[in-house]
Design a protein around this motif. Structure first.
Motif, PDB file in Angstrom:
ATOM      1  N   ARG A  52       2.534  -4.859  15.430  1.00 41.30           N
ATOM      2  CA  ARG A  52       3.937  -4.941  15.035  1.00 41.30           C
ATOM      3  C   ARG A  52       4.379  -6.389  14.921  1.00 41.30           C
ATOM      4  O   ARG A  52       3.926  -7.265  15.673  1.00 41.30           O
ATOM      5  CB  ARG A  52       4.829  -4.236  16.063  1.00 41.30           C
ATOM      6  N   THR A 106       1.893   3.883  12.431  1.00 37.65           N
ATOM      7  CA  THR A 106       1.807   2.553  11.836  1.00 37.65           C
ATOM      8  C   THR A 106       2.600   1.525  12.626  1.00 37.65           C
ATOM      9  O   THR A 106       3.568   1.865  13.309  1.00 37.65           O
ATOM     10  CB  THR A 106       2.312   2.595  10.377  1.00 37.65           C
ATOM     11  N   SER A 109       7.661  -0.743  10.045  1.00 39.19           N
ATOM     12  CA  SER A 109       8.894   0.002  10.284  1.00 39.19           C
ATOM     13  C   SER A 109       8.902   1.256   9.423  1.00 39.19           C
ATOM     14  O   SER A 109       8.145   1.390   8.455  1.00 39.19           O
ATOM     15  CB  SER A 109      10.111  -0.863   9.935  1.00 39.19           C
ATOM     16  N   GLN A 110       9.777   2.193   9.761  1.00 36.67           N
ATOM     17  CA  GLN A 110       9.940   3.401   8.956  1.00 36.67           C
ATOM     18  C   GLN A 110      10.235   3.045   7.498  1.00 36.67           C
ATOM     19  O   GLN A 110       9.639   3.612   6.569  1.00 36.67           O
ATOM     20  CB  GLN A 110      11.084   4.246   9.524  1.00 36.67           C
ATOM     21  N   ALA A 113       7.164   1.504   5.779  1.00 34.01           N
ATOM     22  CA  ALA A 113       6.097   2.496   5.620  1.00 34.01           C
ATOM     23  C   ALA A 113       6.410   3.461   4.483  1.00 34.01           C
ATOM     24  O   ALA A 113       5.551   3.746   3.633  1.00 34.01           O
ATOM     25  CB  ALA A 113       5.895   3.257   6.922  1.00 34.01           C
ATOM     26  N   GLY A 130       6.590   4.872  13.684  1.00 33.71           N
ATOM     27  CA  GLY A 130       6.584   3.488  13.235  1.00 33.71           C
ATOM     28  C   GLY A 130       6.952   2.525  14.345  1.00 33.71           C
ATOM     29  O   GLY A 130       6.980   2.882  15.533  1.00 33.71           O
TER      30      GLY A 130
END
Length: 217
Positions: A52, A106, A109-110, A113, A130
């Motif tokens: 991240r 992942t 971030s939402q 993504a 996310g």
């Protein structure tokens, strides 16, 4: 080539480098960010894949305003996502999966993504874990533990596909079996197999409603 047969209740999938070719875009964004703050990009590029943005910032530029920089990086990622290129074969595999049998896990971030998947013409999952959903990102096991829990499954019943060392460590620490996407050598000896792309994978539903995968390796 030989065939490896695996069974799982669900697939937990990383995005960057696993479903979408985005390594160049990710590095472009981080180089722009480093230029903005007059930082040496090399330590950042060595750390950023599969991790991240907040972990990178905390480790290498803790004096900066975290929330502001995370938002800036998300904006840059969306701005610099071109026509996304899906990893070969993954569109066919995802299209064959029942909606509740896979999730995306992942470090993006939402918003990023969803934008990246749509730009690559890939279906959106019903469950997306996310960057905002977890307190501790990869390589901590929390993202994969959370995804398995939200699917109502034990981690051991969820097969993970990952390309980056941080993601592989996260999944293994959560207790999930892992298949590595890309690379010539296993990044961890516990990885079950290494595939170059999704054309090596076929999947079907077994009689009990689980997934049976055949991997050409």
């Amino acid at each position: 080539m030989s065939q490896l047969t695996l069974r799982a209740a669900a697939l937990l999938l990383d995005m960057d480098g696993t479903l979408v070719h985005s390594g160049g875009e990710v590095e472009t964004v981080w180089r722009l960010w480093c230029r903005r703050h007059r930082l040496d990009p090399e330590p950042v590029l060595a750390m950023c894949h599969g991790v991240r943005s907040r972990e990178v910032i905390r480790a290498l530029a803790p004096e900066l305003d975290l929330a502001r920089e995370v938002a800036l990086l998300d904006e840059l990622e969306i701005r610099h996502t071109g026509q996304g290129e899906a990893i070969k074969g993954c569109r066919a595999v995802l299209s064959a999966l029942p909606v509740g049998c896979w999730a995306l896990v992942t470090s993006a971030s939402q918003e990023v993504a969803r934008h990246r998947l749509q730009s690559a013409g890939l279906p959106l999952p019903s469950l997306l874990v996310g960057a905002q959903e977890v307190e501790h990102g990869k390589p901590d096991p929390e993202p994969y533990l959370l995804a398995a829990g939200r699917l109502g499954l034990a981690p051991a019943d969820c097969l993970v596909f990952e390309d980056a060392p941080a993601g592989i460590r996260s999944a293994l620490a959560a207790g999930c079996p892992v298949v590595q996407v890309g690379g010539k050598e296993r990044l961890d000896p516990a990885v079950l197999a290494v595939i170059q792309d999704w054309r090596q994978v076929t999947v079907r539903l077994d009689e009990g409603g689980g997934l049976q995968l055949a991997l050409l390796i």
